[in-house]
Write a protein that holds these residues in place. Structure first.
Motif, PDB file in Angstrom:
ATOM      1  N   VAL A   1       0.811  -1.151   0.027  1.00 13.56           N
ATOM      2  CA  VAL A   1      -0.079   0.163  -0.046  1.00 13.56           C
ATOM      3  C   VAL A   1       0.769   1.249  -0.056  1.00 13.56           C
ATOM      4  O   VAL A   1       0.620   2.187  -0.739  1.00 13.56           O
ATOM      5  CB  VAL A   1      -1.003  -0.005   1.221  1.00 13.56           C
ATOM      6  N   VAL A   2       1.862   1.225   0.942  1.00 12.48           N
ATOM      7  CA  VAL A   2       2.524   2.349   1.112  1.00 12.48           C
ATOM      8  C   VAL A   2       3.328   2.872  -0.349  1.00 12.48           C
ATOM      9  O   VAL A   2       3.394   3.932  -0.772  1.00 12.48           O
ATOM     10  CB  VAL A   2       3.778   2.536   2.286  1.00 12.48           C
ATOM     11  N   PRO A   3       4.096   1.821  -0.939  1.00 16.70           N
ATOM     12  CA  PRO A   3       5.132   2.318  -1.948  1.00 16.70           C
ATOM     13  C   PRO A   3       3.956   2.825  -3.343  1.00 16.70           C
ATOM     14  O   PRO A   3       4.391   3.768  -3.839  1.00 16.70           O
ATOM     15  CB  PRO A   3       5.598   0.915  -2.427  1.00 16.70           C
ATOM     16  N   GLN A   4       2.976   2.207  -3.263  1.00 17.30           N
ATOM     17  CA  GLN A   4       1.732   2.712  -4.452  1.00 17.30           C
ATOM     18  C   GLN A   4       1.361   3.838  -4.210  1.00 17.30           C
ATOM     19  O   GLN A   4       0.480   4.441  -5.157  1.00 17.30           O
ATOM     20  CB  GLN A   4       0.783   1.484  -4.607  1.00 17.30           C
ATOM     21  N   ASN A   5       1.228   4.397  -2.838  1.00 11.32           N
ATOM     22  CA  ASN A   5       0.373   5.599  -2.568  1.00 11.32           C
ATOM     23  C   ASN A   5       1.297   6.717  -2.132  1.00 11.32           C
ATOM     24  O   ASN A   5       0.672   7.646  -1.691  1.00 11.32           O
ATOM     25  CB  ASN A   5      -0.633   5.281  -1.426  1.00 11.32           C
ATOM     26  N   VAL A   6       2.383   6.727  -2.432  1.00 13.45           N
ATOM     27  CA  VAL A   6       3.454   8.007  -2.144  1.00 13.45           C
ATOM     28  C   VAL A   6       3.512   8.478  -3.544  1.00 13.45           C
ATOM     29  O   VAL A   6       4.336   7.923  -4.402  1.00 13.45           O
ATOM     30  CB  VAL A   6       4.684   7.867  -1.517  1.00 13.45           C
ATOM     31  N   PRO A   7       2.554   9.448  -4.032  1.00  8.18           N
ATOM     32  CA  PRO A   7       2.879   9.810  -5.455  1.00  8.18           C
ATOM     33  C   PRO A   7       4.149  10.433  -5.907  1.00  8.18           C
ATOM     34  O   PRO A   7       4.459  10.331  -6.955  1.00  8.18           O
ATOM     35  CB  PRO A   7       1.618  10.836  -5.725  1.00  8.18           C
ATOM     36  N   GLY A   8       4.703  11.213  -5.133  1.00  8.32           N
ATOM     37  CA  GLY A   8       5.840  11.990  -5.460  1.00  8.32           C
ATOM     38  C   GLY A   8       6.677  12.352  -4.210  1.00  8.32           C
ATOM     39  O   GLY A   8       6.259  11.932  -2.902  1.00  8.32           O
ATOM     40  N   ASP A   9       7.589  13.296  -4.498  1.00 14.52           N
ATOM     41  CA  ASP A   9       8.333  13.967  -3.316  1.00 14.52           C
ATOM     42  C   ASP A   9       7.155  14.760  -2.703  1.00 14.52           C
ATOM     43  O   ASP A   9       6.438  15.321  -3.385  1.00 14.52           O
ATOM     44  CB  ASP A   9       9.674  14.807  -3.908  1.00 14.52           C
ATOM     45  N   PHE A  10       7.401  14.822  -1.223  1.00 15.37           N
ATOM     46  CA  PHE A  10       6.600  16.097  -0.598  1.00 15.37           C
ATOM     47  C   PHE A  10       7.475  16.367   0.768  1.00 15.37           C
ATOM     48  O   PHE A  10       8.332  15.719   1.103  1.00 15.37           O
ATOM     49  CB  PHE A  10       5.275  15.186  -0.117  1.00 15.37           C
ATOM     50  N   GLY A  11       6.884  17.533   1.326  1.00 12.04           N
ATOM     51  CA  GLY A  11       7.420  18.074   2.390  1.00 12.04           C
ATOM     52  C   GLY A  11       6.470  17.831   3.334  1.00 12.04           C
ATOM     53  O   GLY A  11       5.208  18.094   3.627  1.00 12.04           O
ATOM     54  N   LEU A  12       6.832  17.785   4.830  1.00 14.47           N
ATOM     55  CA  LEU A  12       6.142  17.856   6.030  1.00 14.47           C
ATOM     56  C   LEU A  12       6.946  18.521   6.854  1.00 14.47           C
ATOM     57  O   LEU A  12       7.821  18.149   7.496  1.00 14.47           O
ATOM     58  CB  LEU A  12       6.187  16.109   6.540  1.00 14.47           C
ATOM     59  N   GLY A  13       6.430  19.759   7.165  1.00 21.56           N
ATOM     60  CA  GLY A  13       7.224  20.465   8.052  1.00 21.56           C
ATOM     61  C   GLY A  13       8.495  20.923   7.552  1.00 21.56           C
ATOM     62  O   GLY A  13       8.628  21.070   6.384  1.00 21.56           O
ATOM     63  N   PRO A  14       9.354  20.768   8.616  1.00 20.24           N
ATOM     64  CA  PRO A  14      10.840  21.105   7.989  1.00 20.24           C
ATOM     65  C   PRO A  14      11.432  19.838   6.996  1.00 20.24           C
ATOM     66  O   PRO A  14      12.621  19.866   6.580  1.00 20.24           O
ATOM     67  CB  PRO A  14      11.545  21.342   9.207  1.00 20.24           C
ATOM     68  N   PHE A  15      10.720  18.589   7.261  1.00 19.48           N
ATOM     69  CA  PHE A  15      11.377  17.409   6.432  1.00 19.48           C
ATOM     70  C   PHE A  15      11.042  17.400   5.066  1.00 19.48           C
ATOM     71  O   PHE A  15       9.826  17.651   4.687  1.00 19.48           O
ATOM     72  CB  PHE A  15      10.769  16.062   7.369  1.00 19.48           C
ATOM     73  N   GLN A  16      11.746  17.080   4.456  1.00 20.12           N
ATOM     74  CA  GLN A  16      11.741  16.604   2.871  1.00 20.12           C
ATOM     75  C   GLN A  16      11.595  15.126   2.693  1.00 20.12           C
ATOM     76  O   GLN A  16      12.714  14.348   3.091  1.00 20.12           O
ATOM     77  CB  GLN A  16      12.697  17.264   1.967  1.00 20.12           C
ATOM     78  N   PHE A  17      10.556  14.601   2.071  1.00 23.81           N
ATOM     79  CA  PHE A  17      10.577  13.226   1.907  1.00 23.81           C
ATOM     80  C   PHE A  17      10.545  12.699   0.328  1.00 23.81           C
ATOM     81  O   PHE A  17       9.880  13.631  -0.552  1.00 23.81           O
ATOM     82  CB  PHE A  17       9.245  12.650   2.477  1.00 23.81           C
ATOM     83  N   ARG A  18      11.436  11.876  -0.138  1.00 29.39           N
ATOM     84  CA  ARG A  18      11.414  11.592  -1.551  1.00 29.39           C
ATOM     85  C   ARG A  18      10.764  10.327  -1.838  1.00 29.39           C
ATOM     86  O   ARG A  18      10.677   9.232  -1.021  1.00 29.39           O
ATOM     87  CB  ARG A  18      12.905  11.264  -1.857  1.00 29.39           C
ATOM     88  N   HIS A  19       9.978  10.214  -2.865  1.00 30.27           N
ATOM     89  CA  HIS A  19       9.147   8.968  -3.304  1.00 30.27           C
ATOM     90  C   HIS A  19       9.862   7.751  -3.026  1.00 30.27           C
ATOM     91  O   HIS A  19       9.285   6.866  -2.564  1.00 30.27           O
ATOM     92  CB  HIS A  19       8.653   9.432  -4.664  1.00 30.27           C
ATOM     93  N   ASP A  20      11.227   7.746  -3.747  1.00 31.31           N
ATOM     94  CA  ASP A  20      11.873   6.655  -3.875  1.00 31.31           C
ATOM     95  C   ASP A  20      12.119   5.931  -2.159  1.00 31.31           C
ATOM     96  O   ASP A  20      12.577   4.768  -2.387  1.00 31.31           O
ATOM     97  CB  ASP A  20      12.913   6.501  -4.631  1.00 31.31           C
ATOM     98  N   TRP A  21      12.305   6.791  -1.352  1.00 28.49           N
ATOM     99  CA  TRP A  21      12.372   6.108  -0.061  1.00 28.49           C
ATOM    100  C   TRP A  21      11.403   5.435   0.454  1.00 28.49           C
ATOM    101  O   TRP A  21      11.726   4.462   1.287  1.00 28.49           O
ATOM    102  CB  TRP A  21      12.659   7.528   0.924  1.00 28.49           C
TER     103      TRP A  21
END
Lengths: 271, 257
Positions: free
Chosen positions: A88-108
């Motif tokens: 579920v998680v890998p298929q539902n993180v559409p792209g890179d996103f930021g959450l407050g001061p944190f940056q998340f990359r899709h491929d993580w």
């Protein structure tokens, strides 16, 4: 071959068991079972302590998140949680996103079977450990917290220096049980294709059809691990037994046998 | 925000209730620097609660408490009292030493570590210095030979003396004793009272809740009776014991003497 009396069990070929018990692929699978169990349990203990302390000290926001965490992960099946992390998680993180001061990359979030299994087992375990640690903290009499605070300690210092070290004794026995469950529950990771013991076993018997023999081999490895850890657990509990430091009749007897100065065999300044 | 006064402890109209039970109904008194105040009273009269409020182990419902001119656990901002956050409250608590009826020693630490832990982790003094100071304090309370004994290996009297040394290690401005000898076997009471007398002689400001009338008479500068959540009578020991003014004091003394 005449097989009028052919019962399935008589098909059991001890030779196959002997051949596979220490076969490289099986041993590697068994070691992966051990490794992921140890890792997941360690992370689970850390998560459990975080959640239990947050709740016990009523830390704003954190205690609320902790309660939600325990409620959710104790209330849903582990197998479902593993599906969640792997599918579920890998298929539902559409792209890179930021959450407050944190940056998340899709491929993580494209978890490997090992990563998904580790996260799933650890996060699930943390919810159970939170309850175990909470019971440990609550077993310590309130006077210990009073004394710590009267000495100027903050809540977190009191937890770290006074409460948690004493709670260990209450927390260790159920944690040992949890770890033994973890060794067995890690087999669920086979359904998300992590090549632990059960997964490699299935792989082998699908090829050679020696199902009973291979399931026996896997069972023997699980029994070996759980037996070894049961013995270690009993030993650890014996070392943490409370008589020496608690007072009362047992302490007096204990001191008569084992004169003052040592505390469970540790000598000198422990700090 | 500082209440300028010679008093080491100022208690002004303090109220506390637990649920429907109003334990303190407006208590006010000052304790001068170096003064020893003994508080007597029947059980449940609010004596222990008062000590817990002074050390901010419990919150005050109404009223003010100052230790050396500073509030413990609260700050005044824009004319309103606000409880301090955890770390600021903890710092302000360190000025008040407390000795408990049940000792509350840390059972997983030896005597020296019981004494050292707070100075090292709260005051941030070096471990070496803490060991020197802790050893001195344990010698002061007569336990120089028990530095590495664990609480379970000590008698009640010895444990309470470690607890006194532990509180002294934070160099408090005032020491509170909450029935410090009530949990002890009779033959162990004396050794703890001796240490308390020693502190009093050295000029420590002390508030002592006790049932030890001999100690009150001999050591106290002032004796108070707390009953029903108020101070019934407060006087010098001689006057308090020999010429009690209040009927409740007379009745209390007649029961225990």
């Amino acid at each position: 071959m005449i097989d009028a009396l052919h019962l399935p069990l008589l098909d059991f070929d001890l030779g196959v068991v002997r051949e596979y018990l220490f076969k490289d692929i099986i041993v590697r699978g068994a070691l992966r079972t051990l490794w992921i169990s140890v890792l997941a349990q360690a992370i689970g203990v850390a998560l459990g302590i975080l959640a239990a302390v947050s709740r016990n000290l009523r830390i704003p926001v954190a205690s609320w998140i902790a309660s939600l965490y325990v409620w959710f992960f104790r209330g849903t099946p582990l197998l479902l949680q593993l599906f969640f992390w792997f599918f579920v998680v890998p298929q539902n993180v559409p792209g890179d996103f930021g959450l407050g001061p944190f940056q998340f990359r899709h491929d993580w979030f494209l978890f490997s079977p090992f990563q998904a299994a580790l996260i799933g087992l650890a996060v699930n375990e943390g919810a159970y450990m939170a309850e175990i640690v909470r019971a440990g903290i609550e077993s310590i009499e309130s006077g210990q917290m009073d004394a710590s605070k009267a000495l100027g300690m903050t809540n977190l210092q009191a937890m770290r220096l006074v409460i948690l070290p004493q709670a260990v004794r209450v927390v260790v026995p159920p944690t040992g049980n949890e770890f033994i469950s973890m060794l067995k529950n890690s087999s669920l990771a086979s359904v998300i294709s992590y090549n632990e013991l059960l997964f490699v076993t299935k792989g082998e018997y699908t090829r050679n059809l020696k199902v009973i023999e291979l399931v026996t081999v896997a069972g023997m490895w699980y029994l070996f691990f759980t037996s070894v850890f049961s013995v270690l657990q009993a030993e650890l509990e014996a070392r943490l037994r409370p008589e020496q430091e608690r007072g009362g009749l047992l302490a007096i007897l204990g001191r008569a046998i084992n004169p003052p100065g040592d505390w469970h065999g540790a000598t000198g300044d422990r700090r | 925000m500082n209440e300028s006064s010679d008093a080491m402890v100022r208690i002004i109209d303090v109220h506390k209730r637990f649920g429907r039970n109003e334990v303190l109904k407006g208590v006010s008194f000052d304790v001068a620097r170096g003064e020893v105040v003994v508080i007597l009273g029947p059980s449940g009269s609010g004596k222990s609660t008062l000590l817990r409020l002074i050390s901010h182990l419990d919150a005050i419902d109404k009223g003010h408490i100052y230790v050396d001119g500073h509030r413990v656990g609260y700050e005044e901002r824009d004319g309103r009292l606000r409880p301090l956050g955890d770390s600021a409250a903890s710092r302000s608590r360190a000025d008040v030493g407390m000795v408990f009826q049940r000792f509350n020693l840390f059972p997983h630490l030896d005597a020296l570590a019981n004494v050292n832990t707070a100075p090292v982790h709260v005051k941030g003094i070096s471990k070496k210095r803490a060991v020197e100071r802790g050893t001195e304090l344990l010698k002061l309370v007569g336990l120089g030979d028990k530095l590495h004994a664990y609480p379970a290996q000590l008698s009640g009297g010895q444990q309470q003396r470690v607890a006194i040394a532990r509180a002294l290690a934070m160099e408090p401005k005032v020491m509170l004793f909450d029935e410090a000898t009530s949990a002890l076997d009779p033959e162990l009471v004396g050794e703890v009272l001796e240490v308390m007398k020693l502190l009093a002689r050295q000029g420590m400001t002390m508030i002592v809740v006790t049932h030890e009338m001999g100690f009150a008479r001999e050591v106290a500068d002032r004796v108070m009776l707390v009953d029903g959540g108020i101070i019934v009578e407060s006087n010098t020991p001689a006057e308090f014991f020999d010429h009690p003014q209040n009927e409740r004091t007379r009745s209390f003394l007649s029961k225990i003497l």
